[in-house]
Scaffold this active site. Sequence first.
Site, short mmCIF file in Angstrom:
data_model
loop_
_atom_site.label_atom_id
_atom_site.label_comp_id
_atom_site.label_asym_id
_atom_site.label_seq_id
_atom_site.Cartn_x
_atom_site.Cartn_y
_atom_site.Cartn_z
N CYS A 12 0.76 -1.42 0.07
CA CYS A 12 -0.07 0.00 0.02
C CYS A 12 0.78 1.22 -0.09
O CYS A 12 2.06 1.19 0.31
CB CYS A 12 -1.06 0.04 1.13
SG CYS A 12 -0.09 0.32 2.77
N CYS A 107 1.87 5.98 9.17
CA CYS A 107 1.11 6.10 8.17
C CYS A 107 0.17 7.13 8.40
O CYS A 107 -0.55 7.28 9.43
CB CYS A 107 0.27 4.94 7.86
SG CYS A 107 -0.90 4.78 6.71
N HIS A 135 -0.88 -4.59 19.45
CA HIS A 135 -0.40 -4.17 18.19
C HIS A 135 0.23 -2.65 18.32
O HIS A 135 -0.23 -1.97 19.03
CB HIS A 135 -1.64 -4.22 17.19
CG HIS A 135 -1.20 -4.05 15.71
ND1 HIS A 135 -0.76 -2.73 15.22
CD2 HIS A 135 -0.92 -4.87 14.86
CE1 HIS A 135 -0.64 -2.93 13.89
NE2 HIS A 135 -0.57 -4.19 13.76
N GLU A 137 -0.12 -0.07 16.43
CA GLU A 137 -1.20 0.85 16.34
C GLU A 137 -2.03 1.06 17.57
O GLU A 137 -2.43 2.34 17.85
CB GLU A 137 -1.86 0.44 15.24
CG GLU A 137 -2.87 1.47 14.87
CD GLU A 137 -3.75 1.47 13.18
OE1 GLU A 137 -4.65 1.97 13.42
OE2 GLU A 137 -3.33 0.43 12.44
N THR A 174 -6.55 0.56 11.74
CA THR A 174 -6.83 0.77 10.29
C THR A 174 -6.75 -0.60 9.39
O THR A 174 -7.12 -0.58 8.30
CB THR A 174 -5.75 1.62 9.74
OG1 THR A 174 -4.45 1.18 10.15
CG2 THR A 174 -5.96 3.26 10.23
N SER A 274 1.70 -5.07 3.33
CA SER A 274 3.15 -4.85 3.55
C SER A 274 3.98 -6.00 3.12
O SER A 274 5.09 -6.25 3.13
CB SER A 274 3.29 -5.11 5.18
OG SER A 274 2.71 -6.07 5.84
#
Length: 292
Positions: A12, A107, A135, A137, A174, A274
Amino acid sequence: MKITKINPRGFCQGVVSAWIKAKKIREENPNKKIYMIGWLVHNKILIDSLHELGIETIDDTNKSRYDIINSFSKNESEIIIFSAHGTDEKAIELAKKKSLNFIDTTCEYVTKTQNIIKEKIKDNYKIIFIGKKNHPETISILSINKNIIFLENEDDVNKYYFSKNEKYFLTNQTTMSIYDFYKIIKKIKNTSINVEIKNDICTATLERQEAIINMDNTIDLLIVVGDEKSNNSNKLRDIGIEKGVESYLINDENDLIHDWFIGKKHVAITSGASTPTWVTTKVIKIIEEKWG
């Protein structure tokens, strides 16, 4: 056997951006020590390629990123890179306070989620965040405010008391599964609370998931190329299973097992956001040569 290459698949824009930044930092600073705090992105093959450039990863599961940053002292010959998943805000602030030379590759989609949560907190909303425990994030989001309500699955909804006199704002990691998101949303709505819901699954993750959801019904085997640490890759495999398709997550072509293909008529191949394109290309080539 029919072979379908599902699109979109692979890198991405957020991953491409983080990777380019890391390589550029090395090119512009050939003699400096460069450290990644955590994996830049969740793909070991990509991380190994950065190690070959002399970029060292510090990813101690027994230490928080704050503790890792606290171990650094100002050194003009060192550069620190924070990963694309986002980082504990206290770690970022500490790096600034210590005048460390650092680059944040978070990101843009993660940053947008962080910013809207901050705005809603200022507007006196109670925040509900859906994500994967531990995680990076999730850790970065929960560091914004200690009162954020964290949900990992629909059963977690029962762990909290939701007041009908409060206003809530719900958002999410996300890279989570759209199926998991709506299961939790359904449970939340049954509580009859005043809640504003914003689905923050990023465009790249959502497009890759929708491609699996809408794949040809004749597909009886799904191969997802991605690292086991990659949440978005795992969710692609999980969605395949949810659709009733035999589905496997592999790191590269060496993980392919002959027995998976016995009796299969239609295989589909995709990869996480990824996953390097060259890895997926090699997997496709091997499948075409051996089982196509």
